[in-house]
Scaffold this motif. Sequence first.
Motif, PDB file in Angstrom:
ATOM      1  N   LEU A 179     -13.983   2.221  -7.721  1.00 45.86           N
ATOM      2  CA  LEU A 179     -13.858   3.668  -7.878  1.00 45.86           C
ATOM      3  C   LEU A 179     -14.070   4.125  -9.309  1.00 45.86           C
ATOM      4  O   LEU A 179     -13.949   5.321  -9.602  1.00 45.86           O
ATOM      5  N   TRP A 197      -8.513   0.994 -10.634  1.00 43.06           N
ATOM      6  CA  TRP A 197      -9.556   1.768  -9.963  1.00 43.06           C
ATOM      7  C   TRP A 197     -10.416   0.937  -9.017  1.00 43.06           C
ATOM      8  O   TRP A 197     -11.539   1.326  -8.696  1.00 43.06           O
ATOM      9  N   SER A 218     -10.182  -0.264  -5.166  1.00 44.40           N
ATOM     10  CA  SER A 218      -9.386   0.006  -3.965  1.00 44.40           C
ATOM     11  C   SER A 218      -9.225  -1.253  -3.121  1.00 44.40           C
ATOM     12  O   SER A 218     -10.070  -2.149  -3.140  1.00 44.40           O
ATOM     13  N   TRP A 219      -8.100  -1.313  -2.386  1.00 36.74           N
ATOM     14  CA  TRP A 219      -7.959  -2.279  -1.301  1.00 36.74           C
ATOM     15  C   TRP A 219      -7.058  -1.685  -0.230  1.00 36.74           C
ATOM     16  O   TRP A 219      -6.657  -0.548  -0.343  1.00 36.74           O
ATOM     17  N   TYR A 263     -11.454  10.166  -2.711  1.00 37.09           N
ATOM     18  CA  TYR A 263     -11.618   8.895  -2.006  1.00 37.09           C
ATOM     19  C   TYR A 263     -10.890   8.917  -0.665  1.00 37.09           C
ATOM     20  O   TYR A 263     -11.456   8.531   0.363  1.00 37.09           O
ATOM     21  N   LEU A 297      -9.014   9.989  -6.783  1.00 36.01           N
ATOM     22  CA  LEU A 297      -8.297   9.377  -5.673  1.00 36.01           C
ATOM     23  C   LEU A 297      -8.238  10.296  -4.463  1.00 36.01           C
ATOM     24  O   LEU A 297      -8.391   9.843  -3.325  1.00 36.01           O
ATOM     25  N   ARG A 334       0.848  -1.194   0.000  1.00 35.00           N
ATOM     26  CA  ARG A 334       0.000   0.000   0.000  1.00 35.00           C
ATOM     27  C   ARG A 334       0.882   1.242   0.000  1.00 35.00           C
ATOM     28  O   ARG A 334       2.098   1.167   0.156  1.00 35.00           O
ATOM     29  N   ILE A 366      -3.805   2.983   1.359  1.00 35.48           N
ATOM     30  CA  ILE A 366      -4.628   2.399   0.300  1.00 35.48           C
ATOM     31  C   ILE A 366      -3.764   1.937  -0.866  1.00 35.48           C
ATOM     32  O   ILE A 366      -2.623   2.365  -1.035  1.00 35.48           O
ATOM     33  N   ARG A 367      -4.350   1.054  -1.618  1.00 33.94           N
ATOM     34  CA  ARG A 367      -3.792   0.644  -2.897  1.00 33.94           C
ATOM     35  C   ARG A 367      -4.948   0.578  -3.884  1.00 33.94           C
ATOM     36  O   ARG A 367      -6.073   0.209  -3.507  1.00 33.94           O
ATOM     37  N   VAL A 368      -4.697   0.954  -5.127  1.00 33.54           N
ATOM     38  CA  VAL A 368      -5.737   0.947  -6.145  1.00 33.54           C
ATOM     39  C   VAL A 368      -5.235   0.167  -7.351  1.00 33.54           C
ATOM     40  O   VAL A 368      -4.154   0.443  -7.878  1.00 33.54           O
TER      41      VAL A 368
END
Length: 227
Positions: free
Chosen positions: A97, A163, A165-166, A112, A109, A77, A158-160
């Motif tokens: 997203l 698009w 997210s996790w 978000y 982003l 992340r 976060i990681r995307v």
Amino acid sequence: MTRNDISEEILWKKSQGLTAYPEALHFMSAHAQEIIQKKADPLVWLVEHEPIFTAGTSAKKEDLFNPHHYPTYEAGRGGQWTYHGPGQRLAYVMLDLNKQNGTIPARDLRAYVQGLEQWIITTLSSLGVKSFTREGRIGVWATDPITNQEAKIAALGIRVSRWISWHGISINLNPTLNDFNGIVPCGITEYGVTSLERFDRSISMQTLDEALAKAWPLIFGSIPKEI
């Protein structure tokens, strides 16, 4: 599970006990891919972990001290070093997203991240705890009632992927705060950490979880559906 193109609900899953971090990484990665492939629905997953330190993509080796030799993991992340442990609620958010989610525009982003921050702030406010963000500081902060100093009460990372997210957020309910001394949390040395317990010892994990679920639709639009 077939993904609905239009849904007013989001799946809401809570795991009991402590979830191993490698298991969480594997699950999130796989579920994000299934959302990309339209084989799964967006999901918020509530967990607790054993005492660990996780490194974001900006983590520095010199910011890890780890006197108790807790396991360390590369998280994948954004961000720097973070501590996770019992008494800390993790909410992993696997969200599409590509489309608008409540107040969050599609493919934005920054919006978000701000939405996650507002979710935390709204949740804590409902529990009687005033929290806030600060320019140049990652995470959500509160004025510790014991030290009367600003301290971090929640973290974000976060990681995307395409698009989707996790990863997500962590909120300190009643973790062992001394464990945070094993790192420079998020690369910030000037401020400490705090927990909800220091404001109100009567707040339970169940109470926190209920507040998170109640605040979610105010920011992200969808209604939590427990699975």
